[in-house]
Design an enzyme around this catalytic site. Structure first.
Site, PDB file in Angstrom:
ATOM      1  N   MET A   1       6.658 -20.591 -34.346  1.00  0.00           N
ATOM      2  CA  MET A   1       7.252 -21.375 -33.276  1.00  0.00           C
ATOM      3  C   MET A   1       7.392 -23.167 -33.494  1.00  0.00           C
ATOM      4  O   MET A   1       8.227 -23.680 -33.076  1.00  0.00           O
ATOM      5  CB  MET A   1       6.193 -21.381 -32.081  1.00  0.00           C
ATOM      6  CG  MET A   1       5.832 -19.889 -31.523  1.00  0.00           C
ATOM      7  SD  MET A   1       7.218 -19.017 -31.115  1.00  0.00           S
ATOM      8  CE  MET A   1       7.697 -19.631 -29.445  1.00  0.00           C
TER       9      MET A   1
ATOM     10  N   CYS B   1      -2.869 -23.698 -38.274  1.00  0.00           N
ATOM     11  CA  CYS B   1      -1.305 -23.171 -38.208  1.00  0.00           C
ATOM     12  C   CYS B   1      -0.860 -23.070 -39.624  1.00  0.00           C
ATOM     13  O   CYS B   1      -0.827 -24.158 -40.331  1.00  0.00           O
ATOM     14  CB  CYS B   1      -0.721 -24.311 -37.172  1.00  0.00           C
ATOM     15  SG  CYS B   1       1.177 -23.564 -37.096  1.00  0.00           S
TER      16      CYS B   1
ATOM     17  N   GLY C   1      -1.762  -9.856 -34.649  1.00  0.00           N
ATOM     18  CA  GLY C   1      -2.071  -8.558 -34.028  1.00  0.00           C
ATOM     19  C   GLY C   1      -3.001  -7.642 -34.789  1.00  0.00           C
ATOM     20  O   GLY C   1      -3.607  -8.144 -35.721  1.00  0.00           O
TER      21      GLY C   1
END
Length: 304
Positions: free
Chosen positions: A71, A128, A215
């Protein structure tokens, strides 16, 4: 009577689940909605000093077994975000302000602003994996981590947690550095640096080329990191990475997590995932004869 109450230093939660940073909590409406979901706390989108657009699309790829995203830390900047937080309070649960910067002074400035806005704790994004000059690039440097955590701790009176990157072979050393700097806890783990290539277009899919894998695919790595950290530090660990149901949550807690964060599963199951996990935890504890969640924390180490 089963109790799911947990304490992360001076921060008390009604249950050990937290909405992970970057998932929904980027404006007042979504923060309020997440706070009503049953989560024990809500972590905001990572916020910097100035507005940032982030990367152009495509920024997210669903692999089925996890997501890869890049992002680029899009956010409105601290001034605009303050208006969102004003509308988000009072919140049913504690709000944790996630912040990022390039140096200790920027982190301290943002931490001070967030504290003045009323957040209950801070989460330092030092992990990040795809934003140049931020996150992981600082989070793999022990000296930088020490300076940032120390500066923020000296600037605020609320708990300060540091989100760690798994993209290093020194995660335990970094966590020890956080503890030595006075940090109140660590969050493990952030996403793993990854890439996906389109065989039709013969090029990487993400506009940024590289992204972070989250995930189900990263759960075993997260479990391993939490397990190793539990044996080496004495501050609370917040486990995150691939938690989709109550069994995943129990696994993280048995590895040593005091609390857990849920991110990608919200994209797959919606905010109901929090009540599903909480109800599952209660049933499991009652069945196994536990009355407090702390009785489970780290039990997997008893057989090591």
């Amino acid at each position: 009577m089963v109790s799911l109450d947990v304490k992360l230093g001076a921060l008390s939660l009604e249950n050990p689940t937290m909405l992970a940073s970057g998932i929904l909590a980027e404006n007042a409406g979504m923060i309020r909605l997440a706070a009503l979901s049953g989560a024990g706390a809500v972590v905001t989108k990572s916020i910097g000093i100035l507005p940032r657009e982030g990367y152009p699309n495509p920024t997210l790829v669903d692999l089925g077994f996890g997501y890869i995203n890049a992002m680029g830390l899009p956010n409105p900047g601290i001034d605009e975000f303050e208006k969102e937080l004003e509308d988000a309070f009072p919140s049913r649960v504690p709000i944790v302000g996630s912040i990022y910067g390039t140096n200790p002074d920027e982190f301290a400035f943002l931490g001070t602003r967030m504290e003045a806005m009323g957040v209950a704790a801070l989460e330092l994004n030092l992990s990040c994996p795809h934003a140049k000059g931020y996150g992981m690039e600082l989070g793999i440097d022990a000296d930088a981590v020490y300076s940032i955590v120390r500066k923020v701790k000296n600037s605020v009176n609320i708990p300060v947690f540091t989100k760690l990157t798994p993209n290093t072979d020194r995660i335990t050393d970094i966590a020890k550095t956080v503890e030595r700097a006075g940090g109140d806890g660590v969050v493990a783990i952030n996403t793993l640096k990854a890439m996906v290539i389109s065989i039709d277009f013969k090029r990487p899919i993400l506009a940024n080329l590289y992204g972070g894998l989250s995930g189900k695919a990263i759960k075993p790595i997260g479990i391993r990191c939490v397990y190793e950290l539990y044996e080496n530090i004495h501050i609370p660990i917040i486990g995150v990475g691939g938690i989709e149901n109550w069994k995943d949550a129990v696994e993280y807690i048995m590895a040593g997590a005091t609390a857990i964060q849920i991110g990608s599963a919200v994209g797959k199951k919606g905010l109901n995932v929090f009540r599903q996990i909480i109800n599952g935890l209660r049933r499991y504890m009652k069945r196994e004869g536990y009355t407090t969640i702390s009785e489970i924390t780290g039990v997997a180490h008893e057989f090591s």
